[in-house]
Design an enzyme around this catalytic site. Structure first.
Site, PDB file in Angstrom:
ATOM      1  N   PRO A   1       0.817  -1.460   0.185  1.00 28.91           N
ATOM      2  CG  PRO A   1      -0.242  -1.059   1.852  1.00 28.91           C
ATOM      3  CD  PRO A   1       0.902  -1.797   1.081  1.00 28.91           C
ATOM      4  CG  ASN A   2      -0.161   3.878   1.208  1.00 26.69           C
ATOM      5  OD1 ASN A   2      -1.579   5.080   0.641  1.00 26.69           O
ATOM      6  ND2 ASN A   2      -0.725   3.747   2.138  1.00 26.69           N
TER       7      ASN A   2
ATOM      8  NE  ARG B   1       0.476  13.762  -1.088  1.00 23.89           N
ATOM      9  CZ  ARG B   1       0.054  14.824  -2.435  1.00 23.89           C
ATOM     10  NH1 ARG B   1       1.248  14.094  -3.087  1.00 23.89           N
ATOM     11  NH2 ARG B   1      -0.910  14.487  -2.291  1.00 23.89           N
TER      12      ARG B   1
ATOM     13  CE1 TYR C   1       9.131   4.833   2.814  1.00 16.33           C
ATOM     14  CE2 TYR C   1       8.149   7.202   2.153  1.00 16.33           C
ATOM     15  CZ  TYR C   1       8.195   5.681   3.226  1.00 16.33           C
ATOM     16  OH  TYR C   1       7.451   5.467   4.190  1.00 16.33           O
TER      17      TYR C   1
ATOM     18  CG  ASN D   1       8.620  -1.991   0.163  1.00 16.51           C
ATOM     19  OD1 ASN D   1       7.894  -2.415   1.166  1.00 16.51           O
ATOM     20  ND2 ASN D   1       9.017  -1.170  -0.448  1.00 16.51           N
TER      21      ASN D   1
ATOM     22  CB  ALA E   1       1.541   0.299   6.629  1.00 20.55           C
TER      23      ALA E   1
ATOM     24  CG  HIS F   1       5.353  -2.504  10.123  1.00 22.38           C
ATOM     25  ND1 HIS F   1       6.658  -2.692   9.673  1.00 22.38           N
ATOM     26  CD2 HIS F   1       5.153  -1.056   9.403  1.00 22.38           C
ATOM     27  CE1 HIS F   1       7.399  -2.120   9.248  1.00 22.38           C
ATOM     28  NE2 HIS F   1       6.487  -0.525   8.373  1.00 22.38           N
TER      29      HIS F   1
ATOM     30  CD  GLU G   1      11.154  -7.568   5.388  1.00 22.39           C
ATOM     31  OE1 GLU G   1      10.989  -8.880   6.159  1.00 22.39           O
ATOM     32  OE2 GLU G   1      10.340  -6.801   6.227  1.00 22.39           O
TER      33      GLU G   1
ATOM     34  CG  HIS H   1      10.703  -2.858   4.018  1.00 27.07           C
ATOM     35  ND1 HIS H   1      10.136  -2.604   4.300  1.00 27.07           N
ATOM     36  CD2 HIS H   1      11.912  -4.080   4.854  1.00 27.07           C
ATOM     37  CE1 HIS H   1       9.299  -3.279   4.728  1.00 27.07           C
ATOM     38  NE2 HIS H   1      10.665  -4.333   5.424  1.00 27.07           N
ATOM     39  CB  ILE H   2      12.303   2.665  -0.447  1.00 25.90           C
ATOM     40  CG1 ILE H   2      11.551   1.928  -1.201  1.00 25.90           C
ATOM     41  CG2 ILE H   2      12.888   4.109  -0.293  1.00 25.90           C
ATOM     42  CD1 ILE H   2      10.591   2.785  -2.242  1.00 25.90           C
ATOM     43  CB  SER H   3      12.925   4.218   5.052  1.00 26.09           C
ATOM     44  OG  SER H   3      11.513   3.161   4.735  1.00 26.09           O
TER      45      SER H   3
ATOM     46  NE  ARG I   1      10.690   6.055   8.127  1.00 26.13           N
ATOM     47  CZ  ARG I   1       9.467   6.127   7.252  1.00 26.13           C
ATOM     48  NH1 ARG I   1       9.322   4.685   7.295  1.00 26.13           N
ATOM     49  NH2 ARG I   1       8.159   6.311   7.299  1.00 26.13           N
TER      50      ARG I   1
ATOM     51  NE  ARG J   1       7.806   4.021   9.693  1.00 32.88           N
ATOM     52  CZ  ARG J   1       6.382   3.876   8.835  1.00 32.88           C
ATOM     53  NH1 ARG J   1       5.671   3.091   8.241  1.00 32.88           N
ATOM     54  NH2 ARG J   1       5.426   5.359   9.026  1.00 32.88           N
TER      55      ARG J   1
HETATM   56  O1  CA2 Z   1      11.025   1.680   3.535  1.00 33.35           O
HETATM   57  C1  CA2 Z   1       9.748   1.359   2.975  1.00 33.35           C
HETATM   58  O2  CA2 Z   1       9.860   0.954   1.751  1.00 33.35           O
HETATM   59  C2  CA2 Z   1       8.203   0.823   3.933  1.00 33.35           C
HETATM   60  O3  CA2 Z   1       8.291  -0.276   3.703  1.00 33.35           O
HETATM   61  C3  CA2 Z   1       7.364   1.888   2.633  1.00 33.35           C
HETATM   62  C4  CA2 Z   1       6.133   1.815   4.021  1.00 33.35           C
HETATM   63  C5  CA2 Z   1       6.292   2.357   5.077  1.00 33.35           C
HETATM   64  O4  CA2 Z   1       4.999   2.114   5.642  1.00 33.35           O
HETATM   65  C6  CA2 Z   1       6.582   0.373   5.892  1.00 33.35           C
HETATM   66  O5  CA2 Z   1       7.100   1.035   7.009  1.00 33.35           O
HETATM   67  C7  CA2 Z   1       8.807   1.144   5.426  1.00 33.35           C
HETATM   68  C8  CA2 Z   1       5.352   2.900   3.463  1.00 33.35           C
HETATM   69  C9  CA2 Z   1       4.721   2.885   1.862  1.00 33.35           C
HETATM   70  C10 CA2 Z   1       4.531   4.581   1.905  1.00 33.35           C
HETATM   71  O6  CA2 Z   1       4.650   4.862   0.849  1.00 33.35           O
HETATM   72  C11 CA2 Z   1       4.684   6.004  -0.217  1.00 33.35           C
HETATM   73  C12 CA2 Z   1       5.787   6.499  -0.996  1.00 33.35           C
HETATM   74  C13 CA2 Z   1       6.256   7.946  -0.970  1.00 33.35           C
HETATM   75  C14 CA2 Z   1       5.424   8.820  -0.210  1.00 33.35           C
HETATM   76  C15 CA2 Z   1       4.164   8.670   0.575  1.00 33.35           C
HETATM   77  C16 CA2 Z   1       3.822   7.296   0.625  1.00 33.35           C
END
Ligand code: CA2
Length: 149
Positions: free
Chosen positions: A10-11, A18, A23, A74, A77, A80, A98, A100-102, A107, A111
């Site tokens: 998701p997202n 954003r 990211y 990936n 959310a 978690h 697996e 994760h970009i961040s 964080r 997370r």
């Molecule tokens: O760091 C990652 O890749 C995450 O999987 C990204 C998830 C976050 O909930 C995980 O804790 C870590 C969130 C993805 C939200 O993606 C966005 C990307 C651009 C702008 C807004 C949200």
């Protein structure tokens, strides 16, 4: 089987649009392009998906069971929260990486825990979108090694 399935939760469709400070500036379309190029070079097929719905990710994992040697995921959310995604990955016999970009460990506390990591053969976090390509390279290496024996 030379298929890699790459799943985004998701997202992640908002990538590059954003929160670039977390990211980065690359969009999901940019990521798909670079991953397709890499898979082409490595001689693998790529199926690339994103969904905001947990059940769709689960269905794609089930599909991968018959068709793919590896999954890059990936879960966003769902990382978690989702025992259902963990259960689905546990039905898959191939390798799972697996991504994760961040750096989720740098964080918020919520997370830091990943259900998916209990199944993952490798975890990449905090390397930006480069993590996807590194995960593909790792799967390709593991695949080549498994065929050499
Ligand atoms: O760091 C990652 O890749 C995450 O999987 C990204 C998830 C976050 O909930 C995980 O804790 C870590 C969130 C993805 C939200 O993606 C966005 C990307 C651009 C702008 C807004 C949200």
């Amino acid at each position: 089987m030379s298929l890699i399935v790459l799943l985004n939760g998701p997202n992640l469709n908002l990538l590059g649009k954003r929160q670039p400070e977390i990211y980065g500036h690359e969009t999901l379309e940019d990521v798909e392009k670079s991953c397709r190029r890499l898979c082409g070079e490595l001689g693998h097929d790529l199926r690339f998906h994103q969904s905001n719905r947990e059940y769709e990710l689960i269905d794609w994992i089930h599909e991968a069971r018959e068709q793919a040697f590896g999954i890059v995921i990936n879960p966003g959310a769902f990382t978690h929260t989702s025992i259902a995604i963990l259960d689905a990955l546990n039905t898959f016999d191939g390798k799972v990486i697996e991504v994760h970009i961040s750096n989720i460990h740098k964080r918020e506390e919520f997370r830091h825990h990943s259900y998916v990591s209990r199944r993952a053969d490798g975890v990449i976090a905090g390397l930006g979108v480069l993590g996807y390509e590194l995960a593909i390279r790792r799967l390709a290496d593991l695949h080549a090694k498994s065929r050499a024996v």
